[in-house]
Write a protein that holds these residues in place. Sequence first.
Motif, PDB file in Angstrom:
ATOM      1  N   TYR A  67       0.820  -1.210   0.000  1.00 34.28           N
ATOM      2  CA  TYR A  67       0.000   0.000   0.000  1.00 34.28           C
ATOM      3  C   TYR A  67       0.857   1.265   0.000  1.00 34.28           C
ATOM      4  O   TYR A  67       0.668   2.159  -0.847  1.00 34.28           O
ATOM      5  CB  TYR A  67      -0.917  -0.004   1.227  1.00 34.28           C
ATOM      6  CG  TYR A  67      -1.782   1.221   1.343  1.00 34.28           C
ATOM      7  CD1 TYR A  67      -2.802   1.467   0.439  1.00 34.28           C
ATOM      8  CD2 TYR A  67      -1.574   2.153   2.353  1.00 34.28           C
ATOM      9  CE1 TYR A  67      -3.597   2.597   0.529  1.00 34.28           C
ATOM     10  CE2 TYR A  67      -2.357   3.273   2.472  1.00 34.28           C
ATOM     11  CZ  TYR A  67      -3.375   3.495   1.555  1.00 34.28           C
ATOM     12  OH  TYR A  67      -4.151   4.623   1.649  1.00 34.28           O
ATOM     13  N   SER A  86       1.488   3.673  -3.341  1.00 33.80           N
ATOM     14  CA  SER A  86       0.923   5.025  -3.201  1.00 33.80           C
ATOM     15  C   SER A  86       2.013   6.087  -3.351  1.00 33.80           C
ATOM     16  O   SER A  86       1.843   7.086  -4.060  1.00 33.80           O
ATOM     17  CB  SER A  86       0.235   5.169  -1.836  1.00 33.80           C
ATOM     18  OG  SER A  86      -0.850   4.278  -1.726  1.00 33.80           O
ATOM     19  N   GLU A 144       2.656   9.157  -6.171  1.00 37.60           N
ATOM     20  CA  GLU A 144       2.880  10.564  -5.821  1.00 37.60           C
ATOM     21  C   GLU A 144       4.143  11.103  -6.496  1.00 37.60           C
ATOM     22  O   GLU A 144       4.138  12.211  -7.068  1.00 37.60           O
ATOM     23  CB  GLU A 144       3.014  10.693  -4.297  1.00 37.60           C
ATOM     24  CG  GLU A 144       1.739  10.396  -3.532  1.00 37.60           C
ATOM     25  CD  GLU A 144       1.980  10.334  -2.039  1.00 37.60           C
ATOM     26  OE1 GLU A 144       2.951  10.969  -1.577  1.00 37.60           O
ATOM     27  OE2 GLU A 144       1.227   9.654  -1.324  1.00 37.60           O
ATOM     28  N   ASP A 152      -3.107   8.553   3.357  1.00 33.77           N
ATOM     29  CA  ASP A 152      -2.227   7.373   3.395  1.00 33.77           C
ATOM     30  C   ASP A 152      -2.148   6.795   4.805  1.00 33.77           C
ATOM     31  O   ASP A 152      -2.293   5.590   5.009  1.00 33.77           O
ATOM     32  CB  ASP A 152      -0.809   7.751   2.968  1.00 33.77           C
ATOM     33  CG  ASP A 152      -0.575   7.462   1.499  1.00 33.77           C
ATOM     34  OD1 ASP A 152      -1.530   7.077   0.820  1.00 33.77           O
ATOM     35  OD2 ASP A 152       0.568   7.639   1.045  1.00 33.77           O
ATOM     36  N   MET A 169      -2.417   4.576 -10.886  1.00 30.52           N
ATOM     37  CA  MET A 169      -2.792   5.793 -10.160  1.00 30.52           C
ATOM     38  C   MET A 169      -2.122   7.020 -10.760  1.00 30.52           C
ATOM     39  O   MET A 169      -2.700   8.114 -10.773  1.00 30.52           O
ATOM     40  CB  MET A 169      -2.430   5.635  -8.677  1.00 30.52           C
ATOM     41  CG  MET A 169      -3.320   4.658  -7.932  1.00 30.52           C
ATOM     42  SD  MET A 169      -3.078   4.653  -6.132  1.00 30.52           S
ATOM     43  CE  MET A 169      -1.548   3.730  -6.004  1.00 30.52           C
ATOM     44  N   SER A 199      -5.909  11.368  -3.706  1.00 28.44           N
ATOM     45  CA  SER A 199      -6.306  11.027  -2.334  1.00 28.44           C
ATOM     46  C   SER A 199      -7.382   9.945  -2.326  1.00 28.44           C
ATOM     47  O   SER A 199      -7.291   8.959  -1.592  1.00 28.44           O
ATOM     48  CB  SER A 199      -6.809  12.265  -1.603  1.00 28.44           C
ATOM     49  OG  SER A 199      -5.792  13.226  -1.473  1.00 28.44           O
ATOM     50  N   GLN A 245      -6.172   6.489  -3.429  1.00 30.40           N
ATOM     51  CA  GLN A 245      -5.468   5.749  -2.397  1.00 30.40           C
ATOM     52  C   GLN A 245      -6.421   5.147  -1.370  1.00 30.40           C
ATOM     53  O   GLN A 245      -6.127   4.093  -0.785  1.00 30.40           O
ATOM     54  CB  GLN A 245      -4.431   6.643  -1.734  1.00 30.40           C
ATOM     55  CG  GLN A 245      -3.303   7.025  -2.697  1.00 30.40           C
ATOM     56  CD  GLN A 245      -2.220   7.859  -2.056  1.00 30.40           C
ATOM     57  OE1 GLN A 245      -2.262   8.138  -0.867  1.00 30.40           O
ATOM     58  NE2 GLN A 245      -1.241   8.267  -2.844  1.00 30.40           N
ATOM     59  N   HIS A 280      -7.634   2.146  -3.023  1.00 32.43           N
ATOM     60  CA  HIS A 280      -6.488   1.244  -3.084  1.00 32.43           C
ATOM     61  C   HIS A 280      -6.297   0.477  -1.775  1.00 32.43           C
ATOM     62  O   HIS A 280      -5.847  -0.679  -1.771  1.00 32.43           O
ATOM     63  CB  HIS A 280      -5.227   2.055  -3.418  1.00 32.43           C
ATOM     64  CG  HIS A 280      -3.974   1.252  -3.469  1.00 32.43           C
ATOM     65  ND1 HIS A 280      -3.909  -0.007  -4.020  1.00 32.43           N
ATOM     66  CD2 HIS A 280      -2.709   1.536  -3.030  1.00 32.43           C
ATOM     67  CE1 HIS A 280      -2.676  -0.465  -3.932  1.00 32.43           C
ATOM     68  NE2 HIS A 280      -1.929   0.447  -3.326  1.00 32.43           N
ATOM     69  N   SER A 281      -6.660   1.076  -0.655  1.00 34.00           N
ATOM     70  CA  SER A 281      -6.494   0.408   0.642  1.00 34.00           C
ATOM     71  C   SER A 281      -7.342  -0.857   0.740  1.00 34.00           C
ATOM     72  O   SER A 281      -7.003  -1.787   1.476  1.00 34.00           O
ATOM     73  CB  SER A 281      -6.837   1.372   1.786  1.00 34.00           C
ATOM     74  OG  SER A 281      -8.212   1.715   1.755  1.00 34.00           O
TER      75      SER A 281
END
Length: 502
Positions: free
Chosen positions: A274, A278, A282, A311, A355, A396, A399, A402-403
């Motif tokens: 994760y 992420s 970025e 995050d 992403m 944002s 993510q 994505h979690s």
Amino acid sequence: MEKRYLLRDELPFDSERKRMTTVHEDTKEHEFLSYTKGAPDILLEMCEGYLSGEQILPLNDEVRANITNKIGIMADDALRVLAFAYKPMDKSTPVWNIMEMEKGLIFIGLMGLIDPPKPEVFDAVKKCQAAGVSIKIVTGDHRRTAAAIGRELNILTPSTEVITGEELDRLNDVELRNNVNKYSIFARITPSHKLRIVQAIKSNGQIVGMTGDGVNDAPALKAADIGIAMGIQGTDVTKETSDMVLADDNFATIVAAIEEGRAVYQSMGKFLRYMLSSNTAEILVIVIAMLIGLPPPFIPIQILWINLVTDGLPALALGVDPPERGLMDQAPRDPKESIMNKSMIKYIIRLGLYMTIISLGVYGISIGSFESNFDINNIPHKDYVYASTMTFATLSILQLFHSYNVRSETHSILGRQFFANRALVWATITSALLQVFVIQGDQWISTITNSDFVYFTNIFEVTSLDIIDWVLILILTSSLIGFEEIFKFRKRRLIRKDKILA
């Protein structure tokens, strides 16, 4: 009985001899008697006669065969069989040696003791076998007793065999190493045999966990990759030598520890997948935007906000994620393999790039880079703030979706365990609300107070978005779920195919 038969001498039980002997003085008859109990196959060889009623008769081959047959019948019922014998001692000798105490014994009889496996052991054995953990029974019990217990627990199968310590002694180290995996039961084993067994299994490149409770087990526990001492029956020496102490002396607890260890390792993997994917997104969004001549999509405080809030909260919640379904159905991992294996690296690159593409696409469209009159050197500040806000919100929310993706490499997030991690649910809800409030807060407060409130706008350099913008963000960010579900589906099919071929 204790007052009449006074204890005068004792040879304690020894795992090598597999018997114990005591000498008693019969104060009524004024004679000395030695009594021996131990492994029936060994004790029978030391007897010259047997007690039939009050008569002592010769122990001929026929009687020996009959007793041996009864021992086998009792052992087949998973009974631990003890044999008992005695011998009158010379009254005039105050001290006796071992040979005198245990020579020419008179056989008395047999006793069967049952120590059935605890109910939870059956399920624990099944879990181990499904997890690719091979279980071997190493015991001092009779061959047929050990085999009966092994069959009851499904440890002894048609593809595995039983070997005794005597047979083990006839194998050299190379022969034992080449054949050790086909034996699931080791009977009539001494501590020295245990050490050889551990060394043979380790020489095949396998990880060995060994349990023990006696002082003589210490060398085998020390040689094993994981030495496990019994917390209740184990000696202090064994506990000090071992890597782990089993507080309840229950085999099922070992299996629970394996499962917990796998869960912890899996949680570490989730956290790394994760955070690294992420952070990759970025970095790539900023670097690629600057390489093509666009201004940085984020200002420093926005990056800090993403790392700490969108995050940070889900990452912490992933640390308490419950074990994945089928965790104990997975094969053991290679202990030499890094946690950052090929599968994880591919995942980080794949999700990080996806992403990045979504976020950069939103940034490029929002800043007007695809319009014919777009001038990269003369971007209106209003357009830049709007584009930056859209990208800030997009990455944002990506993510947060994505979690949920990262919780399993194979199982769909739409399964029964979606709400199993309540901490993650609340973390993503909290992060989403905070993210929306940072962007829309000034507008809401200004409307409520009928004033020009610009606190968050000045700090984060954002602008309020309308409902269409948020709908677009949700559509684009939720596509991350569908994108990863395709890879999970393919992986499930490969796993099923491998199981069918196996």
